[in-house]
Design an enzyme around this catalytic site. Structure first.
Site, PDB file in Angstrom:
ATOM      1  N   CYS A 109       0.843  -1.201   0.000  1.00 28.04           N
ATOM      2  CA  CYS A 109       0.000   0.000   0.000  1.00 28.04           C
ATOM      3  C   CYS A 109       0.882   1.257   0.000  1.00 28.04           C
ATOM      4  O   CYS A 109       1.574   1.518  -0.977  1.00 28.04           O
ATOM      5  CB  CYS A 109      -0.972  -0.038   1.176  1.00 28.04           C
ATOM      6  SG  CYS A 109      -2.391   1.061   0.975  1.00 28.04           S
ATOM      7  N   HIS A 135      -3.528  -5.670   1.153  1.00 23.39           N
ATOM      8  CA  HIS A 135      -3.370  -6.010   2.562  1.00 23.39           C
ATOM      9  C   HIS A 135      -3.809  -7.461   2.780  1.00 23.39           C
ATOM     10  O   HIS A 135      -4.749  -7.936   2.157  1.00 23.39           O
ATOM     11  CB  HIS A 135      -4.243  -5.103   3.438  1.00 23.39           C
ATOM     12  CG  HIS A 135      -3.795  -3.685   3.468  1.00 23.39           C
ATOM     13  ND1 HIS A 135      -2.638  -3.276   4.104  1.00 23.39           N
ATOM     14  CD2 HIS A 135      -4.346  -2.562   2.925  1.00 23.39           C
ATOM     15  CE1 HIS A 135      -2.504  -1.969   3.969  1.00 23.39           C
ATOM     16  NE2 HIS A 135      -3.523  -1.513   3.256  1.00 23.39           N
TER      17      HIS A 135
END
Length: 513
Positions: free
Chosen positions: A333, A449
């Protein structure tokens, strides 16, 4: 309609989340359909549901313990701190905007209809709702606008169990002071007290329980319903105050996670910690880095600010040196965005402007106004470089990010210049998929994630590191993360069931308030 029970604490980190998790598991074991609920949560660790909404991970863990799918109804308000005095406000899984603490304090009562809609929807679907408070109900300066402690208990007509943390000391003062600062109506809703994180012989503690009850009698008759021992369980924590951050000893396979000031979703790395002879160390300065086999740049709530931290602390230079020495570099991310060439913020999402990245991946990131939220699953195509063994492996996880990253078309050729002619081949050879990007060597980035939660991916990465060092660790792969989590929920439930007077707690739920 569902019955309810609420866990409130004398302070933050008294163990509310873990006790709610335990009760969800116990009630499930006893045959009830149970759901967790927290009206307002403040955390940087979040999760994306199957329908694309964002919620706190604590309620995800609690839902897992209850044996149900997480729903944003279980956490209608999530606050993600952006500064010391402000947060991103997420309502029903969608961003409402950034607010200062003072503005949110004035605004939050407007959210009561949305909180109660979520609660009543769950109430129709489940037998029991286990509600979690936040911080302390005795914050007398905040009581008038409370929507998460006694304010929530009042709206849900939920009996309250008050939890004190003996591990920090002063538990009798915690409990007495909290109850004394409550209004008479609020004290009447507290139906039991729990002492949490106890170490030692409970018989030595028992006289103190009697003495505290006697001192409280003039204002409240509240029984103790249990003394819960300090229980070592391997269950995800939500708060950034984590023992994990204190681990500094390197093992045979050493993984360093950069502890960014605004680190988020560090639960991404819990599965990597399960393996013997593998260390996962959280690093905040160059002197702690050592010579890790793998460096992970994690998610962050503010990519640009944390990239500046990397640069100013000297960690950027240390990461570049480690990459040159063939350490595996992996960004997730915000960490993935940092590995690129440029980060641009035309809309002021993170304060505006632009900044150069680490230039380890040919990627440009532009921050957009809309947050991307989605679950993602599939199978990797051809993966090149150090982790080529991931080719064909299944993956699943979730994305939460404001920026969009684009693979740069100009690419280096043999003479060191740049050429658009080689762009197509470069993309084919090195882009892998939109889920996982690589420089074709030892640098990888993803928006996903939870990518390490998949056993095949975790096994392949650690196996690659073992092979590179000539270490045989075949035995570490006989492990199922999902099975392990289920075992830990049962272990927690067993310890808490033994410590609590569950018959009394069922009676409290039956009688209500």
């Amino acid at each position: 309609m569902a019955k309810s029970i609420m866990i409130q604490g004398t302070m933050s980190s008294a163990g509310k989340s873990l006790l709610v998790t335990a009760l969800c598991r116990i009630l499930k074991q006893d045959g009830y359909k149970v759901a967790p609920f927290k009206s307002q949560n403040m955390a940087l660790n979040s999760f994306i549901t199957e329908d694309g909404y964002e919620m706190g991970r604590a309620q995800v863990v609690q839902a897992e313990a209850a044996g149900i799918k997480p729903s944003v109804l279980m956490n209608p308000i999530l606050l993600k701190p952006t500064t010391d005095v402000g947060s991103q406000v997420i309502v029903n899984g969608e961003v409402r905007g950034n607010m200062t603490a003072s503005n949110y304090f004035k605004y939050k009562k407007e959210l009561i209809p949305e909180i109660m809609h979520a609660y009543h929807t769950l109430e129709k679907e489940y037998d029991i709702i286990v509600i979690e408070g936040a911080g302390s109900p005795a914050e007398i300066n905040l009581k008038s606008e409370d929507i998460v402690n006694m304010g929530m208990a009042r709206m849900a007509k939920a009996p309250v169990l008050l939890v004190g943390d003996i591990d920090r000391g002063g538990v009798f003062a915690q409990l007495y002071g909290t109850i004394a600062l409550l209004e008479e109506e609020e004290r009447a809703m507290v139906k039991g007290m729990i002492i949490n994180k106890f170490r030692g012989d409970v018989k030595i503690l028992e006289p103190g329980l009697t003495m505290l009850s006697d001192r409280l009698n003039p204002i409240a008759d509240i029984p103790f319903v249990g003394v819960v021992p300090y229980t070592k369980v391997d269950i995800e924590e939500e708060d950034s105050i984590s023992e994990r951050f204190l681990k500094k000893m390197a093992k045979k396979i050493d993984i360093a996670v950069i502890r960014l000031p605004r680190i988020s979703n560090y639960t991404d790395f819990h599965n990597l910690e399960r393996f013997p002879n593998v260390s996962v160390r959280y690093i905040a300065k160059v002197s702690e880095l050592l010579e890790p086999d793998m460096i992970i740049l994690p998610g962050t709530k503010n990519t640009i600010a944390d990239l500046k931290f990397l640069r100013e602390s000297g960690l950027e230079a240390a990461i570049l040196k480690a990459q040159a020495k063939e350490s595996l570099i992996f960004g997730i991310c915000g960490g993935y965005q940092m590995l690129g060439e440029m980060l641009r913020d035309p809309f002021g999402v993170e304060g505006g402007g632009e900044i150069k990245g680490l230039s380890l991946l040919p990627v440009d990131t532009v921050f957009s106004k809309e947050k991307i939220r989605k679950q993602n699953r599939g199978t990797f195509g051809e993966v090149t470089g150090m982790l080529s063994g991931l080719t064909g492996k299944t993956y699943q996880g979730y994305e939460i990010h404001m920026g969009e990253s684009t693979w740069i078309s100009k690419v280096p050729v043999n003479d060191g210049s740049f050429s658009d002619k080689a762009a197509k081949k470069y993309v084919e050879d090195r882009a892998i998929t939109s889920v996982l990007r690589s420089n074709g060597d030892n640098v990888y980035g993803t928006y996903l994630h939870g990518i390490f939660d998949e056993e095949g991916i975790c096994k392949e990465i650690i196996g690659t590191l073992c092979e590179k060092k000539g270490i045989a660790l075949d035995e570490i792969f006989e492990f199922s993360y999902k099975k392990h989590k289920e075992e830990q929920y049962d272990k927690l439930a067993d310890a808490v069931r033994d410590a609590l007077d569950m018959e009394k707690i069922y009676q409290i739920m039956e009688e209500g308030v």
